[in-house]
Write a protein that holds these residues in place. Sequence first.
Motif, PDB file in Angstrom:
ATOM      1  N   GLY A 178       0.796  -1.217   0.000  1.00  0.00           N
ATOM      2  CA  GLY A 178       0.000   0.000   0.000  1.00  0.00           C
ATOM      3  C   GLY A 178       0.829   1.268   0.000  1.00  0.00           C
ATOM      4  N   ASP A 179       2.154   1.144   0.209  1.00  0.00           N
ATOM      5  CA  ASP A 179       3.017   2.331   0.174  1.00  0.00           C
ATOM      6  C   ASP A 179       3.409   2.727  -1.254  1.00  0.00           C
ATOM      7  N   VAL A 186      13.944  -1.011  -4.628  1.00  0.00           N
ATOM      8  CA  VAL A 186      12.649  -0.385  -4.356  1.00  0.00           C
ATOM      9  C   VAL A 186      12.154   0.250  -5.658  1.00  0.00           C
ATOM     10  N   ILE A 187      10.981  -0.157  -6.129  1.00  0.00           N
ATOM     11  CA  ILE A 187      10.404   0.389  -7.358  1.00  0.00           C
ATOM     12  C   ILE A 187       9.166   1.203  -6.983  1.00  0.00           C
ATOM     13  N   PRO A 188       9.195   2.528  -7.167  1.00  0.00           N
ATOM     14  CA  PRO A 188       7.981   3.329  -6.941  1.00  0.00           C
ATOM     15  C   PRO A 188       7.043   3.147  -8.139  1.00  0.00           C
ATOM     16  N   ILE A 203      -0.539  -0.817  -4.348  1.00  0.00           N
ATOM     17  CA  ILE A 203      -0.254  -1.946  -5.249  1.00  0.00           C
ATOM     18  C   ILE A 203      -0.733  -3.212  -4.550  1.00  0.00           C
ATOM     19  N   LEU A 204      -1.696  -3.899  -5.179  1.00  0.00           N
ATOM     20  CA  LEU A 204      -2.331  -5.048  -4.540  1.00  0.00           C
ATOM     21  C   LEU A 204      -1.722  -6.376  -4.971  1.00  0.00           C
ATOM     22  N   SER A 205      -0.967  -6.381  -6.079  1.00  0.00           N
ATOM     23  CA  SER A 205      -0.499  -7.663  -6.609  1.00  0.00           C
ATOM     24  C   SER A 205       0.759  -7.466  -7.441  1.00  0.00           C
ATOM     25  N   CYS A 206       1.585  -8.514  -7.484  1.00  0.00           N
ATOM     26  CA  CYS A 206       2.738  -8.535  -8.384  1.00  0.00           C
ATOM     27  C   CYS A 206       3.013  -9.983  -8.770  1.00  0.00           C
ATOM     28  N   ASP A 215      11.388  -3.847 -15.749  1.00  0.00           N
ATOM     29  CA  ASP A 215      12.674  -4.514 -15.944  1.00  0.00           C
ATOM     30  C   ASP A 215      13.560  -4.115 -14.770  1.00  0.00           C
ATOM     31  N   LEU A 216      13.975  -5.089 -13.968  1.00  0.00           N
ATOM     32  CA  LEU A 216      14.722  -4.787 -12.745  1.00  0.00           C
ATOM     33  C   LEU A 216      16.074  -4.128 -13.018  1.00  0.00           C
ATOM     34  N   ARG A 217      16.547  -4.201 -14.253  1.00  0.00           N
ATOM     35  CA  ARG A 217      17.834  -3.574 -14.582  1.00  0.00           C
ATOM     36  C   ARG A 217      17.687  -2.080 -14.875  1.00  0.00           C
ATOM     37  N   ASN A 218      16.448  -1.639 -15.122  1.00  0.00           N
ATOM     38  CA  ASN A 218      16.206  -0.218 -15.406  1.00  0.00           C
ATOM     39  C   ASN A 218      14.778   0.117 -14.987  1.00  0.00           C
ATOM     40  N   ILE A 219      14.635   0.670 -13.783  1.00  0.00           N
ATOM     41  CA  ILE A 219      13.289   0.883 -13.219  1.00  0.00           C
ATOM     42  C   ILE A 219      12.819   2.322 -13.366  1.00  0.00           C
ATOM     43  N   ARG A 220      13.503   3.101 -14.230  1.00  0.00           N
ATOM     44  CA  ARG A 220      13.097   4.504 -14.379  1.00  0.00           C
ATOM     45  C   ARG A 220      11.707   4.624 -14.994  1.00  0.00           C
ATOM     46  N   GLN A 221      11.384   3.713 -15.903  1.00  0.00           N
ATOM     47  CA  GLN A 221      10.044   3.728 -16.487  1.00  0.00           C
ATOM     48  C   GLN A 221       9.617   2.301 -16.805  1.00  0.00           C
TER      49      GLN A 221
END
Length: 299
Positions: free
Chosen positions: A173-174, A190-192, A198-201, A224-230
């Motif tokens: 929920g954060d 940490v991916i904003p 966010i209820l699911s992944c 993509d965990l290697r580039n989380i900017r977008q």
Amino acid sequence: MGTAGGAVLRLPGLHGYAVEFSPYWPGRVACAAAQYYGIAGCGTLAVLEQNEAGIALLRSFDWNDGLFDVTWSENNEHVLITSSGDGSLQIWDTAKAKGPLQVYKEHTQEAYSVDWSQTRGEQLVVSGSWDQTAKLWDPAVGKSLCTFKGHEGVIYSTIWSPHIPGCFASASGDQTVRVWDVKAPRVRLVIPAHQAEILSCDWCKYDENLLVTGAVDCSLKGWDLRNIRQPVFILLGHTYAIRRVKFSPFHATLLASCSYDFTVRFWDFSKPNPLLETVEHHTEFTCGLDLSLHNRGQV
């Protein structure tokens, strides 16, 4: 994704929160359910079996609080773990008619998520709670091995990576998804991911760096965990919060999602028009979803 013409089984007085196919038995499904939308009352673990005649209730177990998630053991075809509104985890054996084999009570608020690791060489379970912590368990040990702290909101989902041993993701929920390594209690990433809870992944079964998130903002996003900017992709179409998302075990770019808008939707994020199908079978919030490892079209 052959979804039309599904079989129906009603559990009067119960609301389903999670379903999971057995990794051992084709057509066998566990369902975690609660009375009164999980706000009050008891919970039930229902084990269902699909055959030519439809869906039959194979066995059911009751618990004194709502059950919110369920996971099958990866080393015993009869064993399941559920998570409950009273903060506890229960280990059940479908070969025994009695109550739980063990109960673990460490979370101080609702235990909303539980998942059994699928990578070889480890028998580990992760749970996530509204107390903002995730806990690591070995089912053979009577207490948790480790507690993961860092989220600033309730944890709705904790899912093991199918590729990387000892690695799991948590959705909260954060408004973040976090990636953890059990060998280091600190968060790895940490991916904003959304500007909403966010209820699911879930993890892609074909790409160890790809995660999908589903949120209250009605969107699905790939990361993509290697580039989380977008995000790698954004999927829009649901009209209420997305409750659960799952990648296909058979196709690298297919996934399914279910929502409080009563629908299940199937997507292929590689296509210009990614929404493949919308299924409107349900007349209430759709909270649980799973894709069979045994039968390509079974959802």
